[in-house]
Design a protein around this motif. Structure first.
Motif, mmCIF file in Angstrom:
data_model
loop_
_atom_site.group_PDB
_atom_site.id
_atom_site.type_symbol
_atom_site.label_atom_id
_atom_site.label_comp_id
_atom_site.label_asym_id
_atom_site.label_seq_id
_atom_site.Cartn_x
_atom_site.Cartn_y
_atom_site.Cartn_z
ATOM 1 N N LEU A 31 0.832 -1.206 0.000
ATOM 2 C CA LEU A 31 0.000 0.000 0.000
ATOM 3 C C LEU A 31 0.867 1.258 0.000
ATOM 4 C CD1 LEU A 31 -2.821 -1.026 2.473
ATOM 5 C CD2 LEU A 31 -3.009 -0.689 0.010
ATOM 6 N N ILE A 32 1.928 1.241 0.782
ATOM 7 C CA ILE A 32 2.857 2.371 0.795
ATOM 8 C C ILE A 32 3.443 2.566 -0.596
ATOM 9 C CG2 ILE A 32 5.094 3.189 1.670
ATOM 10 C CD1 ILE A 32 4.367 1.662 4.319
ATOM 11 N N ILE A 33 3.899 1.490 -1.202
ATOM 12 C CA ILE A 33 4.479 1.558 -2.545
ATOM 13 C C ILE A 33 3.440 2.079 -3.531
ATOM 14 C CG2 ILE A 33 5.358 0.161 -4.461
ATOM 15 C CD1 ILE A 33 6.747 -1.571 -2.230
ATOM 16 N N ARG A 34 2.208 1.588 -3.408
ATOM 17 C CA ARG A 34 1.130 2.025 -4.312
ATOM 18 C C ARG A 34 0.943 3.544 -4.237
ATOM 19 N NH1 ARG A 34 -4.424 2.678 -3.589
ATOM 20 N NH2 ARG A 34 -5.615 2.476 -5.503
ATOM 21 N N TYR A 35 0.930 4.115 -3.040
ATOM 22 C CA TYR A 35 0.775 5.563 -2.905
ATOM 23 C C TYR A 35 2.004 6.311 -3.405
ATOM 24 C CZ TYR A 35 -3.564 4.868 -0.427
ATOM 25 O OH TYR A 35 -4.842 4.513 -0.109
ATOM 26 N N LEU A 36 3.186 5.760 -3.165
ATOM 27 C CA LEU A 36 4.406 6.424 -3.637
ATOM 28 C C LEU A 36 4.554 6.333 -5.150
ATOM 29 C CD1 LEU A 36 6.941 5.573 -0.802
ATOM 30 C CD2 LEU A 36 5.767 7.743 -1.248
ATOM 31 N N LEU A 37 3.882 5.374 -5.787
ATOM 32 C CA LEU A 37 3.880 5.317 -7.243
ATOM 33 C C LEU A 37 3.178 6.537 -7.844
ATOM 34 C CD1 LEU A 37 3.212 1.526 -7.857
ATOM 35 C CD2 LEU A 37 5.222 2.808 -8.627
ATOM 36 N N LEU A 38 2.344 7.197 -7.048
ATOM 37 C CA LEU A 38 1.655 8.413 -7.493
ATOM 38 C C LEU A 38 2.549 9.638 -7.391
ATOM 39 C CD1 LEU A 38 -1.774 7.773 -5.726
ATOM 40 C CD2 LEU A 38 -1.188 7.339 -8.132
ATOM 41 N N GLY A 39 3.647 9.521 -6.638
ATOM 42 C CA GLY A 39 4.577 10.635 -6.489
ATOM 43 C C GLY A 39 5.139 10.709 -5.082
ATOM 44 N N THR A 40 5.941 11.717 -4.843
ATOM 45 C CA THR A 40 6.581 11.933 -3.552
ATOM 46 C C THR A 40 5.526 12.343 -2.522
ATOM 47 O OG1 THR A 40 8.627 12.604 -4.632
ATOM 48 C CG2 THR A 40 8.319 13.323 -2.357
ATOM 49 N N HIS A 41 5.650 11.784 -1.318
ATOM 50 C CA HIS A 41 4.704 12.117 -0.248
ATOM 51 C C HIS A 41 5.434 12.317 1.070
ATOM 52 C CE1 HIS A 41 1.014 11.445 -2.460
ATOM 53 N NE2 HIS A 41 1.498 10.311 -2.915
ATOM 54 N N ARG A 42 4.829 13.144 1.904
ATOM 55 C CA ARG A 42 5.308 13.328 3.268
ATOM 56 C C ARG A 42 4.659 12.279 4.152
ATOM 57 N NH1 ARG A 42 5.365 19.637 4.686
ATOM 58 N NH2 ARG A 42 6.358 18.741 6.527
ATOM 59 N N PHE A 43 5.222 12.076 5.336
ATOM 60 C CA PHE A 43 4.723 11.062 6.267
ATOM 61 C C PHE A 43 3.233 11.261 6.552
ATOM 62 C CE2 PHE A 43 3.756 9.273 10.373
ATOM 63 C CZ PHE A 43 4.393 8.044 10.341
ATOM 64 N N GLY A 44 2.829 12.487 6.854
ATOM 65 C CA GLY A 44 1.439 12.779 7.183
ATOM 66 C C GLY A 44 0.480 12.435 6.052
ATOM 67 N N GLU A 45 0.926 12.637 4.828
ATOM 68 C CA GLU A 45 0.088 12.301 3.670
ATOM 69 C C GLU A 45 -0.103 10.794 3.561
ATOM 70 O OE1 GLU A 45 1.287 15.989 0.701
ATOM 71 O OE2 GLU A 45 2.593 14.233 0.774
ATOM 72 N N LEU A 46 0.959 10.056 3.805
ATOM 73 C CA LEU A 46 0.852 8.595 3.772
ATOM 74 C C LEU A 46 -0.052 8.107 4.899
ATOM 75 C CD1 LEU A 46 4.565 7.682 3.010
ATOM 76 C CD2 LEU A 46 2.614 7.417 1.464
ATOM 77 N N LYS A 47 0.110 8.693 6.072
ATOM 78 C CA LYS A 47 -0.726 8.319 7.219
ATOM 79 C C LYS A 47 -2.193 8.616 6.933
ATOM 80 C CE LYS A 47 -1.588 7.187 11.534
ATOM 81 N NZ LYS A 47 -2.883 6.541 11.346
ATOM 82 N N ALA A 49 -3.607 8.703 4.005
ATOM 83 C CA ALA A 49 -4.076 7.784 2.968
ATOM 84 C C ALA A 49 -4.377 6.403 3.538
ATOM 85 C CB ALA A 49 -3.032 7.676 1.857
ATOM 86 N N MET A 50 -3.745 6.068 4.662
ATOM 87 C CA MET A 50 -3.936 4.770 5.313
ATOM 88 C C MET A 50 -4.290 5.007 6.783
ATOM 89 S SD MET A 50 -0.680 2.782 3.652
ATOM 90 C CE MET A 50 0.448 4.137 3.936
ATOM 91 N N PRO A 51 -5.504 5.456 7.061
ATOM 92 C CA PRO A 51 -5.848 5.890 8.422
ATOM 93 C C PRO A 51 -5.815 4.795 9.479
ATOM 94 C CG PRO A 51 -7.784 5.918 7.001
ATOM 95 C CD PRO A 51 -6.606 5.625 6.130
ATOM 96 N N THR A 52 -5.871 3.522 9.096
ATOM 97 C CA THR A 52 -5.878 2.466 10.106
ATOM 98 C C THR A 52 -4.482 1.989 10.496
ATOM 99 O OG1 THR A 52 -6.209 0.775 8.406
ATOM 100 C CG2 THR A 52 -8.181 1.648 9.476
ATOM 101 N N VAL A 53 -3.445 2.445 9.793
ATOM 102 C CA VAL A 53 -2.082 2.066 10.178
ATOM 103 C C VAL A 53 -1.648 2.963 11.336
ATOM 104 C CG1 VAL A 53 -0.887 3.597 8.543
ATOM 105 C CG2 VAL A 53 0.251 1.532 9.326
ATOM 106 N N THR A 54 -0.963 2.379 12.303
ATOM 107 C CA THR A 54 -0.448 3.192 13.404
ATOM 108 C C THR A 54 0.792 3.947 12.948
ATOM 109 O OG1 THR A 54 0.999 1.453 14.261
ATOM 110 C CG2 THR A 54 -1.280 1.514 15.113
ATOM 111 N N GLN A 55 1.081 5.033 13.627
ATOM 112 C CA GLN A 55 2.265 5.823 13.297
ATOM 113 C C GLN A 55 3.527 4.976 13.442
ATOM 114 O OE1 GLN A 55 2.253 9.760 14.872
ATOM 115 N NE2 GLN A 55 4.470 9.976 14.750
ATOM 116 N N ARG A 56 3.569 4.177 14.487
ATOM 117 C CA ARG A 56 4.731 3.310 14.733
ATOM 118 C C ARG A 56 4.935 2.308 13.599
ATOM 119 N NH1 ARG A 56 5.286 -1.292 19.274
ATOM 120 N NH2 ARG A 56 7.505 -1.660 19.034
ATOM 121 N N MET A 57 3.831 1.678 13.153
ATOM 122 C CA MET A 57 3.941 0.683 12.095
ATOM 123 C C MET A 57 4.329 1.335 10.768
ATOM 124 S SD MET A 57 3.963 -2.388 11.066
ATOM 125 C CE MET A 57 3.351 -3.321 12.445
#
Length: 126
Positions: A31-47, A49-57
């Protein structure tokens, strides 16, 4: 207790699927790779996009992807710190694979939906 990942070099030479699963396996990495395939993202943007993942994970998965050479992390000297994640050439090489897996997921979801509908109509006919 944190489990150490097996080194790629130590894995059986005849089982490349094990290597692939070690690098991109798990719930979040593709899922992380899938979002990064759309372009560069900051941590908060990835978080976001995936609201059920914990910050630690998310942090852990990004670090592992970086260690494996699929993700590049750029830190800008600002306050507060600005960190961006982008795919490396090795990460970009997964574009077609991720696309095919996404298409398969869509096909499978439709199949299961049809099967559930068929079971429901069979049950009402009885």
């Amino acid at each position: 207790m944190r489990r150490e990942r097996e080194q790629i070099e130590a894995m059986a030479e005849w089982c490349n699927t094990e290597v692939m699963l070690s690098v991109v396996g798990g719930k979040w990495k593709l899922l992380i790779i899938r979002y990064l395939l759309l372009g560069t993202h900051r941590f908060g943007e990835l978080k976001q996009a995936m609201p059920t993942v914990t910050q630690r994970m998310l942090t852990r998965q990004l670090r592992e992807l970086e260690e494996d050479g699929l993700v590049s992390r750029t830190v800008y000297a600002e306050v507060p710190p600005k960190v961006e994640y982008t795919l490396t050439e090795a990460g970009e090489s997964l574009r077609d694979i991720v696309g095919r897996l996404d298409a398969w997921g869509s096909w499978y979801r439709e199949l299961r939906t049809r099967q559930a509908g068929d079971e429901g109509s069979t049950a009402t006919q009885e």
